[in-house]
Design a protein around this motif. Structure first.
Motif, PDB file in Angstrom:
ATOM      1  N   VAL A 152       8.676 -14.930 -20.280  1.00 23.84           N
ATOM      2  CA  VAL A 152       7.727 -14.588 -21.329  1.00 23.84           C
ATOM      3  C   VAL A 152       8.084 -15.297 -22.634  1.00 23.84           C
ATOM      4  O   VAL A 152       7.244 -15.466 -23.524  1.00 23.84           O
ATOM      5  N   ASP A 153       9.336 -15.738 -22.738  1.00 21.06           N
ATOM      6  CA  ASP A 153       9.785 -16.456 -23.936  1.00 21.06           C
ATOM      7  C   ASP A 153       9.673 -17.964 -23.764  1.00 21.06           C
ATOM      8  O   ASP A 153      10.091 -18.722 -24.627  1.00 21.06           O
ATOM      9  N   SER A 154       9.096 -18.398 -22.638  1.00 23.20           N
ATOM     10  CA  SER A 154       8.962 -19.824 -22.354  1.00 23.20           C
ATOM     11  C   SER A 154       7.515 -20.266 -22.546  1.00 23.20           C
ATOM     12  O   SER A 154       6.592 -19.659 -22.001  1.00 23.20           O
ATOM     13  N   LEU A 183      12.436  -7.699 -24.234  1.00 25.14           N
ATOM     14  CA  LEU A 183      10.970  -7.747 -24.158  1.00 25.14           C
ATOM     15  C   LEU A 183      10.351  -7.618 -25.539  1.00 25.14           C
ATOM     16  O   LEU A 183       9.365  -8.296 -25.863  1.00 25.14           O
ATOM     17  N   TYR A 184      10.922  -6.738 -26.362  1.00 25.47           N
ATOM     18  CA  TYR A 184      10.413  -6.534 -27.714  1.00 25.47           C
ATOM     19  C   TYR A 184      10.437  -7.842 -28.500  1.00 25.47           C
ATOM     20  O   TYR A 184       9.432  -8.227 -29.121  1.00 25.47           O
ATOM     21  N   LEU A 185      11.553  -8.547 -28.478  1.00 23.77           N
ATOM     22  CA  LEU A 185      11.676  -9.795 -29.229  1.00 23.77           C
ATOM     23  C   LEU A 185      10.737 -10.866 -28.683  1.00 23.77           C
ATOM     24  O   LEU A 185      10.112 -11.609 -29.446  1.00 23.77           O
ATOM     25  N   ALA A 205       0.316  -6.741 -23.264  1.00 28.89           N
ATOM     26  CA  ALA A 205       1.637  -6.454 -22.697  1.00 28.89           C
ATOM     27  C   ALA A 205       2.400  -5.451 -23.555  1.00 28.89           C
ATOM     28  O   ALA A 205       3.100  -4.574 -23.034  1.00 28.89           O
ATOM     29  N   SER A 206       2.268  -5.553 -24.870  1.00 27.67           N
ATOM     30  CA  SER A 206       2.939  -4.607 -25.766  1.00 27.67           C
ATOM     31  C   SER A 206       2.410  -3.194 -25.553  1.00 27.67           C
ATOM     32  O   SER A 206       3.175  -2.223 -25.527  1.00 27.67           O
ATOM     33  N   SER A 207       1.104  -3.087 -25.385  1.00 27.57           N
ATOM     34  CA  SER A 207       0.501  -1.783 -25.109  1.00 27.57           C
ATOM     35  C   SER A 207       1.029  -1.206 -23.799  1.00 27.57           C
ATOM     36  O   SER A 207       1.381  -0.021 -23.717  1.00 27.57           O
ATOM     37  N   LEU A 208       1.113  -2.046 -22.775  1.00 33.97           N
ATOM     38  CA  LEU A 208       1.631  -1.584 -21.485  1.00 33.97           C
ATOM     39  C   LEU A 208       3.100  -1.190 -21.578  1.00 33.97           C
ATOM     40  O   LEU A 208       3.536  -0.230 -20.942  1.00 33.97           O
ATOM     41  N   LEU A 209       3.864  -1.930 -22.376  1.00 38.84           N
ATOM     42  CA  LEU A 209       5.285  -1.617 -22.530  1.00 38.84           C
ATOM     43  C   LEU A 209       5.471  -0.225 -23.133  1.00 38.84           C
ATOM     44  O   LEU A 209       6.310   0.559 -22.672  1.00 38.84           O
TER      45      LEU A 209
END
Length: 417
Positions: A152-154, A183-185, A205-209
């Motif tokens: 996700v950071d790529s 994941l947060y970062l 994705a943030s909502s799902l997290l």
């Protein structure tokens, strides 16, 4: 068509054979060009028998074909058939076979030679297997979680990582909590990406997290920048005229308010200002403007004490805009002849509520919240000025909204008397 015994014999030969070519040939009849109808029907019967009676063996065979396939149409067929099998027979596939399937499906997903149109099908298959794996007490799929965190950071892989994350089953909070910081970062970085598509994926994705971690005592005070970044995206989408995602994104916030109000409490003032800003945009769909104010109501319902404390410290300009937006909801009412019909069977309430929309009810609710929380010396001058403005305008709906606002504030705010 062959007898059941013949079909059974053919099925055993197909599934026990170490050679894949016979099964590959059979499956070729399931996709155009289909050949003779008789051959197609026979292939469907044999495959259905395999799926019904031997899901374990068939799932491994399909994964073998998927790994070895180099032709696009065949790859798509195998991916679709495997997903269909898992969807129908997941509970009948043994834990031992699931252990074998995990790396196979995951390898297929990661293979760059597979056309991207198959990624979604494979991601859904991963989700089904993950749901079975993670529901057990000692279930684990560390490789999958590590892939999501790293990819996700790529810039090259983040779209695929978000796809996998969005398909993860909703029973993974205990596995995701140790990954929360990473994941947060990563999500925070993607929420500020120059690529709007990536920002939207990161929002979802943030909502799902947050939903996944509800009930796992996550401290959002120290990791509280996700919500401001999500709100900024919604505001930026106004200029992008992306009404559909704005409305869906706001509905996500409504759901989150009920699931985990602690996600909002550090940023209530910014939340309120952002929702009012969205509700004021006349060019937006009515559903989006309604959803923006519904977010305020939902957060107030879940965090009433914190919301009331925040509203007591609001400055006059935002109170004015909040009341004005709420009054605008009251205008959403339609003339109905039922108002004038006294029907004892329907009752007085039915007559009073004729043609009132949900926007109207929301406006009433928000005015009640505001007038209860905002100090009288602040709310009275603002509200009375707006009421006078509404009463001076033409149109019965607007004047009706002004009168109703006066009634609500008089009921909740003792200074009116």
């Amino acid at each position: 068509m062959e007898s059941d015994e013949t079909v059974k014999t053919l099925v055993k030969e197909l599934l026990l054979s170490p050679v894949l070519s016979s099964l590959e040939f059979l499956l070729s009849y399931l996709t155009p060009p289909r050949g003779e109808d008789r051959d197609r029907v026979q292939a469907e019967v044999i495959f259905a028998y395999c799926r019904q009676h031997y899901p374990n063996a068939l799932s491994l065979k399909l994964s073998d074909l998927l790994e070895s396939s180099t032709e696009f149409n065949s790859t798509s067929l195998y991916a679709t058939l495997l997903h269909g099998l898992l969807s129908r027979q997941s509970t009948n596939i043994s834990p031992m076979i699931l252990t074998e399937l995990k790396p196979r499906i995951f390898t297929c997903f990661q293979q760059q030679r597979i056309n991207p149109t198959n990624f979604r099908t494979l991601s859904k298959s991963i989700s089904i297997v993950a749901s079975r794996v993670f529901e057990t007490e000692h279930g684990d799929w560390q490789e999958l979680l590590d892939y999501v965190v790293s990819s996700v950071d790529s810039d090259d892989l983040n779209e695929l990582a978000f796809m996998v994350f969005s398909d993860l089953p909703m029973n993974m909070g205990r596995f995701l909590k140790p990954k929360f910081d990473s994941l947060y970062l990563a999500f925070l970085k993607c929420l500020s990406s120059p690529n709007m598509k990536i920002r939207i994926l990161a929002y979802s994705a943030s909502s799902l997290l947050v939903q996944q971690l509800a009930g796992f005592d996550v401290d959002y005070d120290n990791k509280g920048d996700l919500l401001p970044a999500m709100l900024k995206l919604l505001i930026d989408l106004i200029d992008d005229t992306n009404d559909l995602f704005i409305e869906e994104g706001l509905k996500d916030l409504v759901r989150l308010a009920a699931i985990d109000p602690s996600f909002f409490t550090k940023h209530l003032k910014q939340l309120c200002e952002s929702m009012v800003q969205i509700a004021e945009v006349n060019d937006l769909w009515e559903g989006s403007r309604y959803a923006a104010l519904e977010v305020i109501k939902a957060v107030n319902d879940s965090a009433t004490k914190e919301m009331s404390a925040m509203m007591q410290n609001l400055h006059g300009e935002i109170v004015n805009r909040l009341i004005s937006s709420s009054m605008d909801m009251l205008v959403r009412i339609e003339h109905d002849p039922a108002w004038y019909i006294m029907d004892a069977n329907k009752g007085e309430n039915a007559r009073k509520n004729a043609r009132k929309t949900r926007s109207y009810d929301l406006g009433i609710c928000l005015l009640g919240v505001i007038s209860s929380a905002v100090p009288g010396d602040l709310i009275l001058p603002i509200s009375l000025e707006l009421i006078q403005e509404y009463l001076s305008l033409k149109g019965w709906r607007i004047r009706h909204a002004g009168i109703v606002t006066l009634a609500v504030i008089a009921e909740r705010c003792s200074e009116v008397h």
